[in-house]
Design a protein around this motif. Structure first.
Motif, PDB file in Angstrom:
ATOM      1  N   ILE A  29      45.496  41.468  39.879  1.00 50.89           N
ATOM      2  CA  ILE A  29      44.439  42.220  39.214  1.00 50.89           C
ATOM      3  C   ILE A  29      43.999  43.410  40.055  1.00 50.89           C
ATOM      4  O   ILE A  29      44.000  43.367  41.285  1.00 50.89           O
ATOM      5  N   ASP A  30      43.611  44.447  39.347  1.00 45.56           N
ATOM      6  CA  ASP A  30      43.085  45.666  39.949  1.00 45.56           C
ATOM      7  C   ASP A  30      41.572  45.680  39.692  1.00 45.56           C
ATOM      8  O   ASP A  30      41.142  45.679  38.535  1.00 45.56           O
ATOM      9  N   PRO A  31      40.750  45.661  40.746  1.00 48.80           N
ATOM     10  CA  PRO A  31      39.296  45.622  40.535  1.00 48.80           C
ATOM     11  C   PRO A  31      38.777  46.716  39.614  1.00 48.80           C
ATOM     12  O   PRO A  31      37.878  46.466  38.797  1.00 48.80           O
ATOM     13  N   LYS A  32      39.326  47.922  39.712  1.00 52.07           N
ATOM     14  CA  LYS A  32      38.876  49.011  38.839  1.00 52.07           C
ATOM     15  C   LYS A  32      39.235  48.731  37.383  1.00 52.07           C
ATOM     16  O   LYS A  32      38.452  49.004  36.470  1.00 52.07           O
ATOM     17  N   GLU A  33      40.437  48.188  37.163  1.00 56.37           N
ATOM     18  CA  GLU A  33      40.858  47.842  35.801  1.00 56.37           C
ATOM     19  C   GLU A  33      39.969  46.742  35.232  1.00 56.37           C
ATOM     20  O   GLU A  33      39.553  46.784  34.066  1.00 56.37           O
ATOM     21  N   VAL A  34      39.675  45.731  36.054  1.00 51.30           N
ATOM     22  CA  VAL A  34      38.813  44.637  35.614  1.00 51.30           C
ATOM     23  C   VAL A  34      37.425  45.162  35.267  1.00 51.30           C
ATOM     24  O   VAL A  34      36.832  44.787  34.246  1.00 51.30           O
ATOM     25  N   GLN A  35      36.892  46.025  36.112  1.00 47.60           N
ATOM     26  CA  GLN A  35      35.573  46.593  35.859  1.00 47.60           C
ATOM     27  C   GLN A  35      35.552  47.330  34.525  1.00 47.60           C
ATOM     28  O   GLN A  35      34.608  47.193  33.725  1.00 47.60           O
ATOM     29  N   TRP A  36      36.611  48.074  34.238  1.00 50.91           N
ATOM     30  CA  TRP A  36      36.704  48.799  32.964  1.00 50.91           C
ATOM     31  C   TRP A  36      36.767  47.827  31.784  1.00 50.91           C
ATOM     32  O   TRP A  36      36.120  48.033  30.756  1.00 50.91           O
ATOM     33  N   GLN A  37      37.566  46.761  31.939  1.00 50.47           N
ATOM     34  CA  GLN A  37      37.690  45.790  30.856  1.00 50.47           C
ATOM     35  C   GLN A  37      36.359  45.082  30.578  1.00 50.47           C
ATOM     36  O   GLN A  37      35.979  44.877  29.412  1.00 50.47           O
ATOM     37  N   ASN A  71      40.338  35.386  44.852  1.00 50.57           N
ATOM     38  CA  ASN A  71      40.119  36.829  44.791  1.00 50.57           C
ATOM     39  C   ASN A  71      39.820  37.268  43.355  1.00 50.57           C
ATOM     40  O   ASN A  71      38.941  38.104  43.118  1.00 50.57           O
ATOM     41  N   ALA A  72      40.561  36.678  42.393  1.00 52.04           N
ATOM     42  CA  ALA A  72      40.307  36.995  40.979  1.00 52.04           C
ATOM     43  C   ALA A  72      38.895  36.589  40.578  1.00 52.04           C
ATOM     44  O   ALA A  72      38.192  37.323  39.861  1.00 52.04           O
ATOM     45  N   LYS A  78      31.796  39.556  40.162  1.00 47.86           N
ATOM     46  CA  LYS A  78      31.063  40.764  40.565  1.00 47.86           C
ATOM     47  C   LYS A  78      31.012  41.789  39.429  1.00 47.86           C
ATOM     48  O   LYS A  78      29.988  42.460  39.232  1.00 47.86           O
ATOM     49  N   ALA A  79      32.100  41.889  38.670  1.00 47.98           N
ATOM     50  CA  ALA A  79      32.116  42.814  37.531  1.00 47.98           C
ATOM     51  C   ALA A  79      31.096  42.383  36.479  1.00 47.98           C
ATOM     52  O   ALA A  79      30.377  43.210  35.902  1.00 47.98           O
TER      53      ALA A  79
END
Length: 346
Positions: A29-37, A71-72, A78-79
């Motif tokens: 997972i990419d934290p920025k991608e997760v935040q966007w989702q 980590n996921a 956090k998101a």
């Protein structure tokens, strides 16, 4: 709540009344991608997520509770905190819940669920009977008479003490006898080789510690996180009565756990082993009573050792416990996988 307030609550419901999907994690997972989702879900009116580790053989880079998974969890929680959405934990890898994706029984093979197998040998007339047994799987043995094909409960004798040197050596008296040998065997799981024994208190205490306490410790200190609770998915006390081709070739059989005989005696006040033939022969009027008592005991152990340990943990932490049972829409499975009484678990 008056009518105008109720109308407003439907037009703009609180988070807990909004859709909250399973957020399936099956890749890096990419934290920025997760935040966007997560932000996108919020913009579309969702109220939160259930974080789920979806592996299914090789469908993810690592296993449940691995560094990859933690980590996921960190990134997802956090998101959700940043976007103000509710966060739920799905309590296992894939489904059904209760084995930590198979890791529970990899570390403790004895915690695999077991089924009870019955092997019967007819004995006509008096004389010495010798039957081989496997001491590693042996549960017990009885001898009983049948009258016109119906088990005579008064004739059932416990002959377990006649086992020596890998065989039963028993002297039959005159009459038509049947010697029944009962053995326990580890059963397979749905998508993994084995599955946890959800009637085993020690095993399920470790399940709760590893999954529930593990996730709690991981996310409890995240600022602003609306951590609501846990979701358990399609657990089962036994898969013993499922007909599923060659995979479950033990059909028909019965659920079994080491605590069962003692718990049965404590709850119902009579011996489990010396009534076991009635579990497999249904013609005698007493068979229905014993069969109900057997499954009531399984239901009790499953409810106390799985659901109650989960409930107690969630109650202590002030979190909700949610989920659903496997094939609860099929009445036959109420018995075979849930012990016969779904309401007990609720």
């Amino acid at each position: 709540m008056n009518t105008p307030e109720l109308k407003k609550s439907f037009e703009n419901p609180a988070l807990e009344y909004r859709m909250q999907p399973l957020f399936r994690v099956n890749d890096e997972i990419d934290p920025k991608e997760v935040q966007w989702q997560i932000r996108s879900l919020k913009e579309q009116g969702f109220g939160g997520i259930f974080s789920i580790c979806e592996v299914f053989h090789d469908g993810a880079p690592d296993k449940f509770l691995s560094d990859w998974w933690w980590n996921a969890v960190d990134v997802l929680a956090k998101a959700c905190a940043e976007e103000g959405l509710e966060f739920w934990v799905y309590d296992d890898e894939d489904w059904p819940s209760g084995s930590l994706g198979g890791q529970l029984i990899e570390d403790h093979p004895e915690w695999n669920w077991h089924y009870l197998k019955s092997e019967e040998t007819p004995v006509n007339g008096s004389g010495k009977v010798e039957i081989p047994v496997d001491k590693n799987s042996f549960v017990g043995a009885v001898a009983f008479k049948t009258i016109e094909g119906v088990v005579s409960p008064d004739s059932i004798q416990d002959i377990s003490n006649y086992v020596s040197g890998g065989k039963i050596s028993w002297e039959a008296t005159k009459g038509e006898w049947t010697v029944a040998v009962y053995s326990r065997h580890p059963g397979k799981g749905f998508f993994i080789e084995g599955y946890g024994d959800l009637m085993n208190r020690e095993a399920m205490a470790e399940f709760v510690r590893a999954s529930y306490e593990g996730h709690w410790e991981r996310v409890k200190d995240i600022p602003g996180l609306k951590f609501k609770g846990f979701f358990t998915d399609e657990p089962a006390c036994s898969l013993s009565l499922i007909q599923w081709g060659e995979r479950f070739d033990w059909f028909p059989s019965m659920a079994f756990t080491e605590e069962l005989p003692g718990a049965f005696k404590k709850i119902h006040g009579y011996d489990w082993l010396t009534r076991l033939p009635l579990l497999y022969h249904e013609d005698h009027p007493e068979s229905l009573r014993f069969r109900c008592h057997h499954w009531e005991t399984c239901c009790h152990l499953y409810s106390e050792n799985y659901f109650k340990q989960i409930y107690d943990f969630c109650e202590e932490k002030g979190k909700l416990s949610s989920g659903h049972l496997v094939v609860e829409e099929d009445f036959w499975n109420h018995l075979a996988q849930q012990g016969g009484n779904l309401m007990t678990h609720f």
